[in-house]
Write a protein that holds these residues in place. Structure first.
Motif, PDB file in Angstrom:
ATOM      1  N   UNK A   1      -4.477  -8.087   0.279  1.00  0.00           N
ATOM      2  CA  UNK A   1      -3.695  -8.950   0.989  1.00  0.00           C
ATOM      3  C   UNK A   1      -3.267  -7.975   2.140  1.00  0.00           C
ATOM      4  N   UNK A   2      -3.916  -7.063   2.761  1.00  0.00           N
ATOM      5  CA  UNK A   2      -3.295  -6.130   3.703  1.00  0.00           C
ATOM      6  C   UNK A   2      -3.207  -7.109   5.252  1.00  0.00           C
ATOM      7  N   UNK A   3      -2.139  -6.641   5.694  1.00  0.00           N
ATOM      8  CA  UNK A   3      -1.950  -7.347   7.011  1.00  0.00           C
ATOM      9  C   UNK A   3      -1.760  -6.560   8.232  1.00  0.00           C
TER      10      UNK A   3
ATOM     11  N   UNK B   1      -0.656  -5.459  -0.518  1.00  0.00           N
ATOM     12  CA  UNK B   1      -0.198  -6.124   0.509  1.00  0.00           C
ATOM     13  C   UNK B   1       0.486  -5.196   1.347  1.00  0.00           C
ATOM     14  N   UNK B   2       0.951  -5.526   2.686  1.00  0.00           N
ATOM     15  CA  UNK B   2       1.745  -4.816   3.579  1.00  0.00           C
ATOM     16  C   UNK B   2       0.659  -4.340   4.404  1.00  0.00           C
ATOM     17  N   UNK B   3       1.483  -3.036   5.059  1.00  0.00           N
ATOM     18  CA  UNK B   3       0.820  -2.158   6.137  1.00  0.00           C
ATOM     19  C   UNK B   3       0.251  -0.985   5.662  1.00  0.00           C
TER      20      UNK B   3
ATOM     21  N   UNK C   1      -9.366  -9.449   4.334  1.00  0.00           N
ATOM     22  CA  UNK C   1      -7.762  -9.162   4.236  1.00  0.00           C
ATOM     23  C   UNK C   1      -7.041 -10.208   5.229  1.00  0.00           C
ATOM     24  N   UNK C   2      -5.883  -9.633   5.804  1.00  0.00           N
ATOM     25  CA  UNK C   2      -5.281 -10.550   6.773  1.00  0.00           C
ATOM     26  C   UNK C   2      -4.835  -9.789   8.056  1.00  0.00           C
TER      27      UNK C   2
ATOM     28  N   UNK D   1       0.819  -0.856  -0.230  1.00  0.00           N
ATOM     29  CA  UNK D   1      -0.104   0.082   0.004  1.00  0.00           C
ATOM     30  C   UNK D   1       0.931   1.286   0.162  1.00  0.00           C
ATOM     31  N   UNK D   2       0.780   2.246  -1.016  1.00  0.00           N
ATOM     32  CA  UNK D   2       1.753   3.104  -1.232  1.00  0.00           C
ATOM     33  C   UNK D   2       1.458   4.488  -0.089  1.00  0.00           C
ATOM     34  N   UNK D   3       2.488   5.021   0.148  1.00  0.00           N
ATOM     35  CA  UNK D   3       2.440   6.348   1.002  1.00  0.00           C
ATOM     36  C   UNK D   3       2.282   7.405  -0.074  1.00  0.00           C
TER      37      UNK D   3
END
Length: 575
Positions: free
Chosen positions: A263-265, A241-243, A286-287, A220-222
């Motif tokens: 697929x966010x975690x 994905x990611x935070x 999501x996760x 997920x981009x800043x």
């Protein structure tokens, strides 16, 4: 039998586009058509565009014979001219036009608004269309356009840019230099790579960004924090994905945030409390894991919260249980536990609650004061006790699933729930293992019931006679119980019944002739029916054999499935 699926298929409702149209009208009021002569160059551009349509555009765009009167182009349907006869607006949305988009449109160099949405245009978009200096509104949504889009777009006046529901590929456009941009919608295409938030550097006026349902990947981009006026952000149905980056929580005007089906975690950030304007938050599918943070005291405008199908655990946060603005709460398919302790005296707006497939324990007494509930799913938990008598007060409740718990006393449960006057769907499967039989008398309600399911509950007795009074019934499932006796002939009088399952009981006797002439089980096009039963995954089979009785054959033009009565498995004693 369950109401909700574990995976959601998303499609924008027609009302979404109507709302978008209202926004467009607010942003771009159309100038009145002028009586001045149509500019000759614009006339030729429109003629070239119409000739490029399959069938000449006649089916969906009727206009006078332009060759007989050059001034007529300003009077054509969907055409708006300014005082000098120049075409400044072309609105042909929903006119059943099809074909490729003619490059002649590029000659309309004074165009301010172009809406070709909801047609069947195909192929590539002519690149000159992305170079209009005066264009404020561009809506090409709901077509079959394809290909990549140019990197060198120059739309300095653009305010609304909508290319959703097409087949574009490659990287999504960023519209650098478009300082007036307010609405950007690239949803429902096949764009790939990472989402580029540099679009926020182009305009400080952006209010809506939609990247839904593409093929975006990566973390997920800043950068969305630079869209300081952002009100709606949709990145749902991708593979991101990611935070979540820190700057996402520095958007004080954000009202709608859709992150579902990615697929966010990581844990759900406590910084969500900074998004005090949020009305809708969806992080489902999501996760995310851990506890749901106790942030809802700061989200006083939140109406919709969905976190279903993650791996959250622990009890419901106290601030969530006292959220006065919340209308819809979906936390299904997690590992949440503890008691359901919603404070319904404060949650007066709550209308839809789904806590199914968790590990909640205890009774459901706290829900008796949720008077505005219309849909309640508590299936597949560890809930117990009797159905509270206070459920009689839930007069707006239409859907109730309590299946796969440990509720007791089926006669009392039915006595209470029959007084829920709006109830259309009731699912109580896998309960009532306390040995009590189905009541044969005392049930006089359920006047609007369409779906009645109490399967796999070890119920004794016979098919209850009061079911004959369910005149709106479409689905009846009493399978996998211990029912005895005959199949009553009155079952054939249930006019709307499309699904009947009495399998795996100990029924005896003959097969009522009335079942062979049931009105609801004859051939019909069920595509035209819209009922509560549409949510249920019926047990259906293909018509590969002539063995057994099969009813209600759906129109084969759209679906080869057969709905059928299930009464004759090996465990039955019918003959």
């Amino acid at each position: 039998m369950e109401h909700f699926s574990t995976r959601r298929t998303t499609a924008w409702p027609r009302s979404f586009f109507l709302c978008s149209s209202v926004l467009v009208l607010m942003l771009f009021p159309s100038p009145a058509n002028s009586q001045s002569s149509c500019d000759l160059g614009d006339l030729k551009a429109l003629e070239g565009f119409s000739k490029g349509l399959d069938g000449g555009g006649i089916s969906g765009w009727a206009f006078p014979n332009a060759t007989s009167d050059t001034a007529s182009c300003c009077a054509w349907a969907g055409v708006t001219c300014d005082g000098s006869g120049r075409v400044v607006g072309l609105d042909l949305h929903g006119r059943r036009l099809w074909g490729e988009m003619s490059p002649s449109l590029a000659q309309l160099d004074q165009l301010q608004s172009l809406n070709l949405s909801d047609n069947s245009f195909r192929g590539a978009v002519p690149e000159p269309l992305f170079q209009f200096k005066r264009l404020q509104q561009l809506d090409l949504s709901l077509n079959e356009l394809a290909g990549t889009l140019p990197d060198n777009m120059s739309l300095p006046s653009i305010e609304l840019f909508n290319i959703s529901f097409n087949n574009f590929v490659g990287s999504h456009p960023t519209l650098h230099g478009s300082e007036q941009l307010v609405v950007f919608d690239a949803g429902y295409n096949s764009f790939t790579g990472q989402i580029d938030p540099s679009i926020c550097e182009s305009s400080g006026a952006i209010r809506v960004l939609r990247f839904s349902s593409n093929l975006f990947t990566g973390n997920f981009p800043a950068g969305f924090g630079n869209c300081t006026q952002l009100e709606e952000l949709y990145v749902d149905i991708n593979s991101i994905s990611g935070r979540l980056p820190d700057d996402l929580f520095r958007l004080p005007s954000l009202k709608k945030l859709s992150l579902e089906e990615n697929q966010l975690s990581r844990r759900m950030s406590p910084r969500f409390e900074n998004l005090s304007s949020l009305a809708r938050l969806d992080i489902s599918f999501n996760s995310f894991y851990g506890y749901i943070p106790n942030v809802f005291g700061s989200l006083r405008k939140l109406e919709f919260f969905s976190a279903q199908s993650n791996t959250f655990r622990g009890p419901l946060p106290s601030s969530l249980c006292h959220s006065p603005s919340l209308k819809m709460l979906y936390l299904r398919n997690n590992s949440l536990n503890g008691e359901i302790n919603l404070n319904c005296s404060e949650m007066t707006q709550l209308s839809s609650l789904d806590l199914g497939m968790n590990k909640f324990i205890g009774t459901i007494d706290s829900l008796t004061d949720c008077h505005n509930l219309r849909s309640l799913n508590l299936a597949t938990n560890n809930l117990s006790g009797e159905i509270p008598a206070g459920f009689r007060k839930l007069q707006l409740l239409t859907y109730l699933s309590l299946s796969n718990n440990s509720f007791t006393n089926v006669p009392s449960a039915l006595s209470v729930l029959q007084d829920c006057q709006s109830l259309t769907s009731l699912v109580l499967t896998k309960n009532f293992h306390d040995g009590k039989a189905l009541p044969m008398t005392g049930i006089h309600g359920f006047h609007n019931i369409q779906v009645f399911v109490i399967a796999n509950s070890h119920l004794s007795g016979s098919v209850p006679p009061w079911v004959a009074n369910f005149t709106m019934l479409k689905v009846l499932d009493l399978s996998w119980n211990q029912l005895v006796g005959n199949i009553p002939a009155w079952v054939g009088d249930l006019e709307f019944l499309i699904y009947l399952d009495l399998s795996n009981n100990s029924l005896t006797g003959g097969f009522p002739e009335s079942l062979s002439s049931m009105k609801g089980l004859v051939t019909r096009n069920i595509q035209q029916q819209s009922t509560e039963t549409d949510y249920f995954p019926f047990f259906i089979k293909r018509n590969k054999t002539s063995k057994g009785l099969q009813y209600n054959q759906a129109c084969r033009a759209w679906n080869p499935w057969i709905y059928h009565i299930t009464i004759l498995p090996e465990a039955s004693h019918l003959h």
